[in-house]
Enzyme design. Structure first.
Site, PDB file in Angstrom:
ATOM      1  CG  ASN A   1       2.710  -1.244   3.186  1.00  0.00           C
ATOM      2  OD1 ASN A   1       1.865  -1.905   3.052  1.00  0.00           O
ATOM      3  ND2 ASN A   1       3.775  -0.732   3.002  1.00  0.00           N
ATOM      4  N   GLY A   2       0.946  -3.386   5.203  1.00  0.00           N
ATOM      5  CA  GLY A   2       1.923  -4.652   6.199  1.00  0.00           C
ATOM      6  C   GLY A   2       0.460  -5.489   6.009  1.00  0.00           C
TER       7      GLY A   2
ATOM      8  CD  GLU B   1       5.718  -7.431 -14.653  1.00  0.00           C
ATOM      9  OE1 GLU B   1       5.484  -6.946 -13.018  1.00  0.00           O
ATOM     10  OE2 GLU B   1       7.105  -7.445 -14.740  1.00  0.00           O
TER      11      GLU B   1
ATOM     12  CD  GLU C   1      12.501  -9.430 -17.109  1.00  0.00           C
ATOM     13  OE1 GLU C   1      12.179 -10.281 -15.820  1.00  0.00           O
ATOM     14  OE2 GLU C   1      12.185  -8.148 -16.974  1.00  0.00           O
TER      15      GLU C   1
ATOM     16  CB  CYS D   1      -0.911  -0.102   1.495  1.00  0.00           C
ATOM     17  SG  CYS D   1      -1.818  -1.319   1.792  1.00  0.00           S
TER      18      CYS D   1
ATOM     19  CE  LYS E   1       8.430  -6.910 -17.185  1.00  0.00           C
ATOM     20  NZ  LYS E   1      10.048  -7.274 -16.242  1.00  0.00           N
TER      21      LYS E   1
ATOM     22  CG  HIS F   1      12.003 -32.943 -21.956  1.00  0.00           C
ATOM     23  ND1 HIS F   1      12.439 -34.408 -22.968  1.00  0.00           N
ATOM     24  CD2 HIS F   1      13.259 -32.600 -23.149  1.00  0.00           C
ATOM     25  CE1 HIS F   1      13.685 -34.218 -22.954  1.00  0.00           C
ATOM     26  NE2 HIS F   1      14.141 -32.951 -23.451  1.00  0.00           N
TER      27      HIS F   1
ATOM     28  CE  LYS G   1       9.035  -0.648  -9.580  1.00  0.00           C
ATOM     29  NZ  LYS G   1       9.307  -1.238 -10.606  1.00  0.00           N
TER      30      LYS G   1
ATOM     31  NE  ARG H   1       4.824   1.534  -1.266  1.00  0.00           N
ATOM     32  CZ  ARG H   1       5.769   0.949  -1.117  1.00  0.00           C
ATOM     33  NH1 ARG H   1       6.959   1.186  -2.008  1.00  0.00           N
ATOM     34  NH2 ARG H   1       6.101   0.218   0.531  1.00  0.00           N
TER      35      ARG H   1
ATOM     36  CD1 TRP I   1      -1.985  -4.627  -5.076  1.00  0.00           C
ATOM     37  CD2 TRP I   1      -1.510  -5.786  -2.603  1.00  0.00           C
ATOM     38  NE1 TRP I   1      -1.552  -6.297  -4.874  1.00  0.00           N
ATOM     39  CE2 TRP I   1      -1.341  -6.641  -3.997  1.00  0.00           C
ATOM     40  CE3 TRP I   1      -1.242  -6.876  -1.793  1.00  0.00           C
ATOM     41  CZ2 TRP I   1      -0.778  -7.957  -3.870  1.00  0.00           C
ATOM     42  CZ3 TRP I   1      -0.597  -8.171  -1.740  1.00  0.00           C
ATOM     43  CH2 TRP I   1      -0.710  -8.726  -2.999  1.00  0.00           C
TER      44      TRP I   1
HETATM   45  O1  M6R Z   1      12.209  -4.981  -5.889  1.00  0.00           O
HETATM   46  P1  M6R Z   1      12.717  -6.033  -6.346  1.00  0.00           P
HETATM   47  O2  M6R Z   1      13.205  -6.121  -7.223  1.00  0.00           O
HETATM   48  O3  M6R Z   1      13.281  -7.182  -5.170  1.00  0.00           O
HETATM   49  O4  M6R Z   1      11.130  -7.000  -6.736  1.00  0.00           O
HETATM   50  C1  M6R Z   1      10.899  -8.000  -7.424  1.00  0.00           C
HETATM   51  C2  M6R Z   1       9.805  -8.386  -7.855  1.00  0.00           C
HETATM   52  O5  M6R Z   1       8.800  -8.146  -7.186  1.00  0.00           O
HETATM   53  C3  M6R Z   1      10.091  -7.502  -9.458  1.00  0.00           C
HETATM   54  O6  M6R Z   1      11.111  -7.377 -10.319  1.00  0.00           O
HETATM   55  C4  M6R Z   1       8.602  -8.231 -10.080  1.00  0.00           C
HETATM   56  O7  M6R Z   1       8.611  -9.492 -10.555  1.00  0.00           O
HETATM   57  C5  M6R Z   1       7.734  -6.934 -11.651  1.00  0.00           C
HETATM   58  N1  M6R Z   1       6.939  -6.441 -11.165  1.00  0.00           N
HETATM   59  C6  M6R Z   1       8.853  -7.004 -12.440  1.00  0.00           C
HETATM   60  O8  M6R Z   1       8.716  -6.487 -13.838  1.00  0.00           O
END
Ligand code: M6R
Length: 608
Positions: free
Chosen positions: A100-101, A487, A480, A2, A484, A503, A603, A27, A74
């Protein structure tokens, strides 16, 4: 997860809170809420939806005052409803709390409070905090907050205001990030620095178990036992403008485009023509030579960077490496012998699982080194040494420039260690440095002209499934690329080592299935990748190649292709990832989604 922002000063608080919320919305963005104190009462407005949809004229007359708190949520406990949005209050709305938490013992606490007659109106764990503070409040808000948090188990960053003390904000932190912004006659709290940068670049990071009491004129800090403590004030070098879109339609595109500068900022000060300089590693030559093993822990995109780091460190510096999901590492009983380095990678420096994994490793006696982007974040404060990526603020939820900057640091670290350990002769050090210097401009060349990738995005904007295949050092790039796409565009995509396709995933291939091959030209796996492409073509799959400039042989075998400049094998991932970032971005936009705020994501993942 959050976002928290609070203000106390002499200006009208609402515009400051709204601006702060829009900086923090990355966030969490399923609901929002704002509380101010005016004429002896706490006014609260909150709703589900995004900050940009707030009807500002409608709330402006309702939220007057020069002190206030705001929150973007969130959801963890309780559905996404207006009632569950923060602030949460005690029964007569005399105390308002943003959080937040996760309060882990909230069920027990709620039970106890209900037995005492407190009535709950939301499903949140946060409401417990408001009632706990009310229960302890005897005229001193700070004492009441301290009393409440001594009963709480779990993680929290809290902002609290009280109708009876209309000139004070109390803030508290445990395992969730919270910074205090020190202004001139005004003070701020925020989950993250960019939210206050427009007003001040002087911040104090709250540590676990610490409490801050803010009035317009001063901020005092206290430990959990109530004793006043001194805190260091940090000066932030980012400016507010860097955390704005600067004319780009989305942060994600801006941040993809910033990769040249992000990498330059990360590498330039750290190398001469024949040497990599990493004094911040804080290790003597003897200690470097003594390294027996590196365990990399990270999550998501940072974990993908770790997989590439494994290739780099093993191949060039000849150090055995394992790469672990932080969330898995912490819950086993990992063996950490003498000479083991734990390398945490994190953009935010706040990812709860990575932080916990590093703590676990430290507890077992490991030296903890971290690669982090956000200055002063929790992971940096708990590491023995920090190698910062200087990517600047990354706001888009999808990590892009932080990823390539992490790879740049891993490369520097590799060359540095390789040289000291005597496995990398001087000429090779020079060659490696020369290759790296070329990289930022090579990346820029791909960002400057996005015509082809946009055409491809238009062609595949309706696709629901895709496979991403790569081999060797490009296998993590397949992961990766798929992440991308998933997400930001919500299409299902799977990253796989290309040879593993036969496989299992090969069963998925038909004439509707796009298969993205990271097929840059190198001496090792190139021929094998060509065979894998043939296997897909034989089954009618659509082949999209990420290919090296000038490689016409492979172009002839693809239906579509995107070209990347040539580099050394070990640096290819930094180039190959760029068209995949762009492809995901443009597909998301074509599908009408906001790539900066993908649904269900946040984030910084500061809860486990
Ligand atoms: O802040 P961090 O690099 O520790 O975050 C790790 C993941 O949460 C972050 O890389 C997430 O997978 C991204 N949304 C990917 O684009």
């Amino acid at each position: 997860m959050c976002g928290i922002i609070g203000y106390v000063g002499s200006r009208e608080t609402l515009p400051i809170l709204l601006k702060g919320l829009s900086c923090l919305e990355y966030r969490g963005y399923d609901s929002w809420g704002i509380a101010t104190i005016h004429k002896g009462a706490i006014a609260i407005e909150k709703d589900i939806g995004k900050v940009k949809d707030i009807d500002v004229p409608a709330i402006s007359s309702l939220l007057k005052g020069t002190i206030g708190l705001a929150h973007s949520r969130w959801a963890t406990h309780g559905k996404v409803t207006r009632e569950n949005a923060h602030p949460q209050t005690d029964a007569d709305a005399g105390i308002a709390v943003i959080h937040n938490g996760i309060i882990e013992n909230y069920a027990e606490l709620k039970n106890e409070l209900e037995n005492k007659g407190y009535l709950f109106s939301s499903e949140t764990d946060t409401e417990v905090v408001a009632h706990l503070i009310r229960d302890s409040y005897k005229g001193n808000l700070r004492e009441a907050v301290l009393c409440a948090i001594r009963q709480i188990e779990g993680s929290y960053a809290l902002g609290v205001i009280c109708r009876d003390v209309p000139d004070r904000i109390i803030a508290a932190r445990n395992e969730s990030p919270l910074v205090v912004g020190i202004g001139n006659g005004e003070q701020f709290i925020a989950s993250d620095v960019p939210a206050v940068l427009e007003h001040t670049n002087r911040v104090v990071y709250l540590e676990n178990g610490e409490v801050a009491e803010l009035s317009a004129e001063r901020v005092s800090f206290f430990s959990l036992d109530g004793k006043e403590i001194e805190k260091e004030v940090h000066t932030i070098t980012w400016n507010a403008e860097q955390a704005q879109k600067q004319g780009y339609p989305h942060f994600m595109l801006k941040e993809i485009a910033e990769q040249q500068i992000a990498i330059e900022q990360t590498i330039n000060e750290r190398m001469t023509d024949d040497e990599v300089l990493l004094p911040e590693l804080l290790m003597s030559e003897a200690e470097v030579k003594d390294i027996k093993r590196v365990i990399i822990v990270a999550c998501g995109t940072s974990w993908h960077a770790g997989l590439i780091g494994e290739f780099m460190l093993e191949e060039i510096a000849k150090i055995p490496v394992e790469v672990e999901y932080a969330s898995e590492f912490r819950y086993r009983d990992p063996i950490v012998e003498k000479g083991t380095i734990i390398l945490g990678i994190s953009q935010s420096g706040e990812t709860a699982d990575t932080l916990a994994a590093l703590r676990e490793a430290k507890r077992k006696g490991a030296r903890v080194i971290s690669i982090v982007n956000v200055q002063g974040s929790s992971i940096t404060r708990e590491s023995d040494a920090v190698l910062y990526t200087h990517a600047g603020p990354e706001i888009g939820v999808a990590s892009t420039k932080a990823f390539s900057s992490q790879l740049a640091v891993l490369y520097l670290l590799t060359v540095f260690l390789g040289k000291i350990r005597g496995v990398l002769p001087l000429q090779q050090v020079k060659n490696r440095i020369r290759d790296l210097r070329l990289l930022p401009l090579q990346i820029q060349s791909m960002v400057d002209d996005t015509t082809e990738v946009e055409r491809l995005a238009a062609r595949f904007s309706a696709t629901q499934h895709a496979l991403y295949l790569g081999r060797g050092i490009n296998y993590p790039i397949a992961l990766e690329g798929a992440l991308k796409l998933k997400e930001v565009s919500y299409a299902h995509a799977e990253g796989y080592p290309a040879a593993e396709m036969k496989h299992g995933p090969i069963a998925l291939i038909d004439k509707k299935m796009p298969v993205v091959f990271i097929a840059t030209k190198d001496d090792r796996t190139y021929k094998k990748i060509i065979s894998n492409i043939e296997e897909v073509r034989a089954r009618g799959g659509i082949v999209i190649g990420i290919v090296s400039k000038g490689d016409n042989e492979i172009v002839a075998k693809t239906d579509y292709h995107l070209i990347v400049p040539k580099s050394s094998y070990i640096l290819t991932p930094l180039l190959a990832v760029v068209p995949l970032q762009l492809l995901a971005y443009f597909i998301a936009v074509k599908r009408g989604f906001d790539p900066d705020k993908p649904k269900n994501l946040a984030k910084s993942v500061t809860v486990e």
